[in-house]
Write a protein that holds these residues in place. Structure first.
Motif, short mmCIF file in Angstrom:
data_model
loop_
_atom_site.label_atom_id
_atom_site.label_comp_id
_atom_site.label_asym_id
_atom_site.label_seq_id
_atom_site.Cartn_x
_atom_site.Cartn_y
_atom_site.Cartn_z
N TRP A 42 0.80 -1.22 0.00
CA TRP A 42 0.00 0.00 0.00
C TRP A 42 0.83 1.28 0.00
N ARG A 43 2.11 1.17 -0.36
CA ARG A 43 2.99 2.35 -0.27
C ARG A 43 3.89 2.41 -1.49
N VAL A 44 4.00 3.62 -2.06
CA VAL A 44 4.92 3.83 -3.18
C VAL A 44 5.81 5.02 -2.86
N GLY A 45 6.87 5.14 -3.60
CA GLY A 45 7.79 6.26 -3.46
C GLY A 45 8.44 6.54 -4.79
N TRP A 46 9.14 7.65 -4.88
CA TRP A 46 9.86 8.02 -6.09
C TRP A 46 11.31 8.25 -5.73
N VAL A 47 12.21 7.89 -6.63
CA VAL A 47 13.64 8.06 -6.39
C VAL A 47 13.95 9.56 -6.43
N ALA A 48 14.50 10.07 -5.34
CA ALA A 48 14.73 11.52 -5.20
C ALA A 48 15.60 12.07 -6.32
N ALA A 49 16.65 11.37 -6.69
CA ALA A 49 17.55 11.87 -7.74
C ALA A 49 16.83 12.00 -9.08
N GLU A 50 15.92 11.06 -9.37
CA GLU A 50 15.15 11.12 -10.62
C GLU A 50 14.17 12.27 -10.61
N VAL A 51 13.54 12.49 -9.46
CA VAL A 51 12.59 13.60 -9.32
C VAL A 51 13.33 14.94 -9.45
N ASP A 52 14.47 15.05 -8.79
CA ASP A 52 15.26 16.28 -8.86
C ASP A 52 15.71 16.56 -10.29
N GLU A 53 16.08 15.53 -11.02
CA GLU A 53 16.48 15.70 -12.43
C GLU A 53 15.28 16.13 -13.27
#
Length: 94
Positions: A42-53
């Motif tokens: 029930w939990r997802v996340g996004w890779v911070a480095a990919e989001v920052d890029e």
């Protein structure tokens, strides 16, 4: 060892992503936003480095976007539409 940082939806705002869940889903489905990582059932996340890029690429693209807000026409969209309608009406009545 360099650890990847995963961001929750709420943490995306701290990284400059001010979009709704629905808009993120659309962008992600079209390959225009980094794909989420399944953390648990029930939990997802996004890779911070990919989001920052992704955010950095949006910033870089703003100087090359044609027709973006702030164009040099000096008229608002509603004024351009009104002028277009007036022009069409005057040429169509002849």
């Amino acid at each position: 060892m360099n650890m990847a940082l995963l961001l929750t939806f709420d943490e995306l705002k701290d990284h400059g992503v001010l979009l709704s869940r629905r808009q993120l889903d659309r962008l992600e489905a079209n390959g225009k936003f980094p794909r989420r990582v399944l953390i648990s059932e029930w939990r997802v996340g996004w890779v911070a480095a990919e989001v920052d890029e992704w955010v950095a690429s949006k910033i870089r693209a703003r100087s090359t976007d044609a027709g973006a807000l702030g164009s040099d026409t000096g008229k608002s969209r509603s004024r351009r539409r009104a002028a277009s309608r007036a022009s069409a009406t005057s040429t169509g009545s002849r």
